[in-house]
Every structure is written in structure tokens, then in C-alpha cells.
Design an enzyme around this catalytic site. Sequence first.
Site, mmCIF file in Angstrom:
data_model
loop_
_atom_site.group_PDB
_atom_site.id
_atom_site.type_symbol
_atom_site.label_atom_id
_atom_site.label_comp_id
_atom_site.label_asym_id
_atom_site.label_seq_id
_atom_site.Cartn_x
_atom_site.Cartn_y
_atom_site.Cartn_z
ATOM 1 N N LYS A 119 0.812 -1.217 0.000
ATOM 2 C CA LYS A 119 0.000 0.000 0.000
ATOM 3 C C LYS A 119 0.848 1.272 0.000
ATOM 4 O O LYS A 119 0.391 2.323 -0.429
ATOM 5 C CB LYS A 119 -0.966 -0.009 1.170
ATOM 6 C CG LYS A 119 -1.997 -1.122 1.008
ATOM 7 C CD LYS A 119 -3.007 -1.171 2.114
ATOM 8 C CE LYS A 119 -4.038 -2.249 1.848
ATOM 9 N NZ LYS A 119 -3.488 -3.623 1.995
HETATM 10 C C1 PLP Z 1 -4.073 -4.736 1.424
HETATM 11 C C2 PLP Z 1 -3.239 -5.959 1.274
HETATM 12 C C3 PLP Z 1 -3.550 -6.986 0.356
HETATM 13 C C4 PLP Z 1 -4.821 -6.981 -0.489
HETATM 14 O O1 PLP Z 1 -4.925 -5.895 -1.331
HETATM 15 P P1 PLP Z 1 -6.195 -5.702 -2.285
HETATM 16 O O2 PLP Z 1 -6.452 -4.244 -2.327
HETATM 17 O O3 PLP Z 1 -7.286 -6.450 -1.665
HETATM 18 O O4 PLP Z 1 -5.806 -6.204 -3.594
HETATM 19 C C5 PLP Z 1 -2.702 -8.064 0.237
HETATM 20 N N1 PLP Z 1 -1.590 -8.150 0.994
HETATM 21 C C6 PLP Z 1 -1.252 -7.205 1.892
HETATM 22 C C7 PLP Z 1 -0.037 -7.400 2.716
HETATM 23 C C8 PLP Z 1 -2.051 -6.065 2.059
HETATM 24 O O5 PLP Z 1 -1.712 -5.132 2.958
#
Ligand code: PLP
Length: 484
Positions: A119
Site C-alpha cells: 500500500k
Molecule cells: C491490502 C493488502 C492486500 C490486499 O490488497 P487488495 O487491495 O485487496 O488487492 C494483500 N496483501 C497485503 C499485505 C495487504 O496489505
Amino acid sequence: MQYVSTRSLEAATTFGFSDILLAGLAADGGLFVPAEYPRLTAAELASWRETLRVEGYAALAHAVLSRFITDIDSAALRTLCDRAYNDQVFATADIVPVSELDGGLWLGHLSDGPTAAFKDLAMQLLGQFFEYELARRGTTLNILGATSGDTGSAAEHAMLGRRGIRVFMLTPAGRMTPFQQAQMFSLDDPSIVNIAVDGVFDDCQDLVKAVAGDLEFKQRYALGAVNSINWARLVAQVVYYVACWLRVTTSDDQQVDFCVPTGNFGNICAGHVARMIGIPINTLVLATNENNVLDEFFRTGVYRVRSSAETAATSSPSMDISKASNFERFIFDLLGRDGARVRRLFGEELASKGYFDLSDTPEFAELRARYGFVSGSSSHADRLAQIREVYARNGVLIDPHTADAVKVAREFVQPGVPMIVLETALPVKFAETIIEAVGVVPERPARFDGIEDLPRRVVELPNDPDALKRLIAERAEPVPDLPR
Ligand SMILES: *Cc1c(COP(=O)(O)O)cnc(C)c1O
């Protein structure tokens, strides 16, 4: 480049990037998408390879984003990219390095940012965009959100020190890991207000809804959000699909596959966009954990949202979702951009039945051939087995979310086509599962040394909207009374 809503009807209004940047949902309840996708020429793809090789990731980001953002001056856009993607912010100058595993698999490392989760890649750019746009408009923003882990800390680290922005982040008291708490509570800056609510994550979300739902209050304090449906986050993610493809291939017509662990369809939606603009992606492999809402759709054509009681708490917790908030963007494309149909499915049908069914439609029959999607899911035992196997065969520790994807990737890998698994977090964030799998404590990068011992900055609050409003009124960034 103009944007439309996924629920818009014919002759719909279009919007510029600056208009949709600070907005959440469109007024009709849909999500913003490009009015049409840019299509890259072979010459452009070749020039991007040079750009990444010679000038690096930030320059590539500028080149890619320029195709989607035409209402920010090009030099300014380049500055924002340079500020978001550099080796002061990320642990490596490559920003998104790749490495090879066994069996045709590669890892695209998305977790070298300040909070060690993918993110960061979108959020760092969003912080730059917000600061730029707020300054241009002469206004300020108070971000109000709730988090159970990764999103809140990525948002705080991205908004930290940005002028005109304050963050109020609700967390369920005592329910995050010590590492996750420390990542947020150790931040020492008046622009970050951590709030520990006496309740669970759902209570935090309800509080946000209650306070943001008071429109007078929302306006008076210029409350906003950083949710995963924000188009700017999505378009920032398109860049790493391009970078990974460039780093794994040597020629511009060489195809790759991607395998992406997902819950909200946020990460892999950017892969879909990358494929639509002409990046040679053969297959997009979608991986879920036990919360397999999306795997079920891609296998059966039925999209059935779950209740919170039906949503399991798993060892890949960032994918524990009951509905996929970005999925509507893909369905819009799948259904030939028929906004009326999308409105019916995501509006009336989901509200009345809790699911919709495309299994008998010609669009669903063509899904794999036209859009390259396949899917699978994993269990806790699968994740442990993959963490163990990757460690034994490659000497590399992967986090449980990445392990979800490695498990599913192995089911779809084709000879001669590199399968790039997107690594979404560093193992140190989920040490308990790593220790369960291999009995090894994951390495802690130096930037996280001793964070649990730093002073904790967090306000404890009862589960009460009025108490939250009082806190916001006291600590909010002042909102200038300027016309737009
Ligand atoms: C947020 C997150 C995901 C999932 O992301 P999506 O927006 O659902 O595709 C996967 N792995 C980690 C470590 C995350 O923080």
C-alpha cells in the site's frame, strides 16, 4: 484524459483527474474510471524500457501517469513522482526490485516502503497529490479513517509532514500486533492523531460512518478519506506492473503472467488496467485466502458478498474481506461499459439478493480469453507449506499473503512464460506465521529496529461518536473559508 462513473448512463458527465482526486465514490454511487483507456504504441513501450533503465522508477512513473493525468502540469507531476519514489522513502533505489524463485516464478517486491506493505506504493504518491491539490485550491483536509493494520499505517506514513493535511485514524484498542501498533503509535507529529477505540474494527468503521455521515460536521472540518477505491491509488499501482514486466523481460513483445494476492480487487485491478493499455500480460492469476469471494466469481460467474459473520479471520488478514470494493471497475469493462447494467447489478441486485450471477452470459464465457483472468485460493495449511517450500528451495522467506499467491501461481505457471508473483508485505509484519511455518524469526530491517520501545502517541476513546467529534473539533487542521 477524462473520467466517468461505472454507473453513469449515456451522455454522462466526465471529470478531470483533479476533480476525482479528492472525491470518493461518484455521486451516482459508482467508481471513477478512464472514459477510455490509452493504448500504447510499440515505440512508447520501447521508450519506457529506456526510461526505467536510464532514469529509474520515478521517471517511469511520470511517463505512465502522464498517459492518465493531463490536468497537472508535466514538470509538476515529475516532481511529485520524484518525491514519492526515491531511496529516502524506499529501502532500495529500484523501488520495486524483482528476484527469481524456482519453477518459473519471480517475485516483484512491493514491500520496500516505509511500512513494508504494498500500500505504500500508492499511498506515497497519494500524499504528494493531496498536498499539491490542496495547496492549489487553498484549502485543507482532515482525513478520517479506520484500520485494522496495513492501510492506516501506510496512510499515516504518506501524509506525515504534508502541508494542510491531518490524519485521524481509528484502531481497535489492543487488537493489532505490537509491530503494527508501533508503526503507527511511534509517529511523533501533530498532523497524525492515533485513536484507540474501546471496541472492535467494525465499531471503528461504524464511528467513521456516523461522524462522516453528519454532513454539516463533515463540511465544517473538511473531512475526507483515503479509501482503496480512490483512482489515484489505482493508477499509481499500474506503474509497478510495467516496471516488473520490464525488469523480467528483455524484449518488448515478451509476455509475462502475474499472480496477485487480493481481497478488495485493488492490486490486481491495476494489473487489468496495465493489460488494457497494452502491456504484454498473458494471464492475470487472482489468489484469495479462505475468504474466496473473488475466486468463486472467476470460477463460477456468481459474485456473492459475505456477511461479517461469514468472513473468516485468517493468517493473511489483509485479505479478509466480505466484498471486493474495486471489483465494479472490472465488471464495467467486462459488460462492455454498460453503466445501466452495472448500476442494476451493484445497486438493486446486491441489495435485494446479496449476489449476482453472470454464469450464463456471453461476457462471462469470454472472460479468460479476453481479459486473461484465472483464479485460485489457499488455506492456512497451504500458506505454511509454501513458506516452508520457498524457504527450503530458495532460502527466501515470504509473508503469508505472498504465500497465498505462490500457492496459486504454481497451479497456473506455463513453460517459457515468467510468472511474476507480487510480494505484498515483508515477513517481519507477520512473524508469528513465519515462526509457525519454519521456526525462524524473520529478519527485521534496520529501519524498524526498536520501534516497539518508542513512546506511544495514541488517544484512548470510548466507542462514542460525540467523543470523536469533540476530539476532531479540538485537533483538526483549520479549514480556510475560501471559495473554490
Ligand atoms: C491490502 C493488502 C492486500 C490486499 O490488497 P487488495 O487491495 O485487496 O488487492 C494483500 N496483501 C497485503 C499485505 C495487504 O496489505
